[in-house]
Design an enzyme around this catalytic site. Structure first.
Site, short mmCIF file in Angstrom:
data_model
loop_
_atom_site.label_atom_id
_atom_site.label_comp_id
_atom_site.label_asym_id
_atom_site.label_seq_id
_atom_site.Cartn_x
_atom_site.Cartn_y
_atom_site.Cartn_z
N ARG A 26 10.80 -6.06 -8.07
CA ARG A 26 9.54 -5.29 -8.09
C ARG A 26 9.33 -4.74 -9.48
O ARG A 26 10.27 -4.39 -10.18
CB ARG A 26 9.63 -4.13 -7.07
CG ARG A 26 9.77 -4.58 -5.62
CD ARG A 26 8.52 -5.27 -5.10
NE ARG A 26 7.33 -4.44 -5.23
CZ ARG A 26 6.96 -3.55 -4.33
NH1 ARG A 26 7.64 -3.38 -3.22
NH2 ARG A 26 5.87 -2.83 -4.52
N PRO B 187 0.82 -1.20 0.00
CA PRO B 187 0.00 0.00 0.00
C PRO B 187 0.86 1.26 0.00
O PRO B 187 2.00 1.24 0.44
CB PRO B 187 -0.78 -0.11 1.31
CG PRO B 187 0.10 -0.92 2.20
CD PRO B 187 0.86 -1.85 1.32
N GLU B 188 0.31 2.33 -0.49
CA GLU B 188 0.98 3.62 -0.42
C GLU B 188 0.67 4.23 0.95
O GLU B 188 -0.34 3.91 1.57
CB GLU B 188 0.44 4.55 -1.51
CG GLU B 188 0.59 4.01 -2.93
CD GLU B 188 2.01 4.13 -3.47
OE1 GLU B 188 2.84 4.83 -2.85
OE2 GLU B 188 2.29 3.51 -4.50
N ASN C 60 4.76 1.54 -4.77
CA ASN C 60 5.21 1.42 -6.15
C ASN C 60 4.67 2.52 -7.08
O ASN C 60 5.35 2.97 -8.00
CB ASN C 60 4.83 0.04 -6.69
CG ASN C 60 5.75 -0.37 -7.83
OD1 ASN C 60 6.68 0.36 -8.18
ND2 ASN C 60 5.49 -1.51 -8.42
N LYS D 151 3.81 2.98 6.75
CA LYS D 151 2.74 2.06 6.33
C LYS D 151 2.20 1.25 7.49
O LYS D 151 1.50 0.27 7.30
CB LYS D 151 3.27 1.15 5.24
CG LYS D 151 3.67 1.96 4.02
CD LYS D 151 4.22 1.11 2.96
CE LYS D 151 4.60 2.01 1.79
NZ LYS D 151 5.15 1.24 0.71
#
Ligand SMILES: [Zn+2]
Length: 276
Positions: free
Chosen positions: A264, A2-3, A177, A51
């Site tokens: 990633r 998650p951002e 990401n 996070k």
């Protein structure tokens, strides 16, 4: 992953619903805390840290003779990882996610909070929170944001690809990401460029912080700015679609960790962001 803005929003919703409320029943569906009962404890606040989500509670005063009158303080620490989510329902309300994925249930007189598919769930003394989140770099959405310190941590390992360094929560906390890919695009920097060779690293960090900040409200996430015709991303997830600046098809690749342990996805425009 998650951002940071998702965690920030989740914490704000939970804080609004639960701060000041007394827990009437709790259910921790993880072996380590299966017998823990927080009924009678009061939720004081819910705060994001990078996070990580921290729910702080104080215990009822112990009426036993001779017992300490000092309130006990515990923190429910959770991390959403890939799939996790905290939902808020009316007391006794019907859940919108499968019951077997519930990991933590907190009931109060005004709302039920249910944590589904949480990546991490643990309860620690509030005094020991630093052991959990103390390793995190400056939080892009935190009140103590420190750009200079974040840049110092990023540049401490100058050979690490910038696209990898931006995700390293020990250097700075909150970037996932989407903002990693799009903030590199906005600077015309390929994610594989060593962080020590980035011409203006502060601009990338400021863009990531701005993008996080622009997405704290409701509505669809977007990196195109508040004046864009419709929400969307610059390059993230746009494989083979035309670059919004030059029309070149956006490319997808993977970027490995410096030690080769994890890969990633990265998205970039090969023209606007030439490979190093
Ligand atoms: Zn381009």
């Amino acid at each position: 992953m998650p951002e940071g803005d998702s965690i920030f929003r989740a914490a704000a919703r939970l804080n609004e619903a639960l701060a000041g409320q007394v827990i009437t029943a709790s259910d921790f569906r993880v072996p380590r805390f299966a017998t823990l009962n927080l009924a009678g404890w009061t939720m004081t606040e819910v705060v994001p840290r990078g996070k990580h989500l921290l729910m702080r509670l104080v215990g009822p005063v112990d009426e036993e003779p001779g017992a300490s009158r000092k309130p006990r303080a515990l923190t429910i620490h959770s991390h959403l990882k890939m799939e996790g989510n905290w939902m808020i329902y009316q007391p006794g309300g019907r859940w919108t996610k499968p019951g077997h994925t519930a990991r933590c249930i907190l009931r109060t007189a005004v709302a039920d909070a249910v944590g589904f598919s949480l990546g991490i769930l643990e309860v620690v003394p509030t005094a020991e929170e630093e052991k959990i989140v103390g390793h995190l770099g400056p939080d892009l959405l935190g009140p103590d944001w420190d750009e200079e310190e974040a840049l110092r941590r990023l540049l401490a390992e100058p050979d690490v690809p910038v696209g990898y360094a931006l995700l390293d929560q020990r250097k700075l906390a909150g970037i996932g990401n989407i903002y990693r890919c799009d903030s590199c695009f906005l600077s015309g920097v390929h994610p594989a460029l060593p962080v020590g060779q980035v011409p203006d690293l502060a601009k990338i960090v400021r863009d990531a912080k701005r993008l996080l900040g622009e997405n704290l409200g409701p509505g669809r996430r977007s990196t195109l700015g508040p004046r864009a015709m419709r929400p969307g991303y610059w390059v993230y997830g746009r494989t083979r679609q035309p670059c919004r600046r030059c029309g070149t098809p956006v490319q997808h690749d993977v970027l490995a960790a410096p030690d080769g342990t994890e890969e990633r996805d990265i998205y970039f425009c090969p023209r606007c962001q030439p490979a190093p």
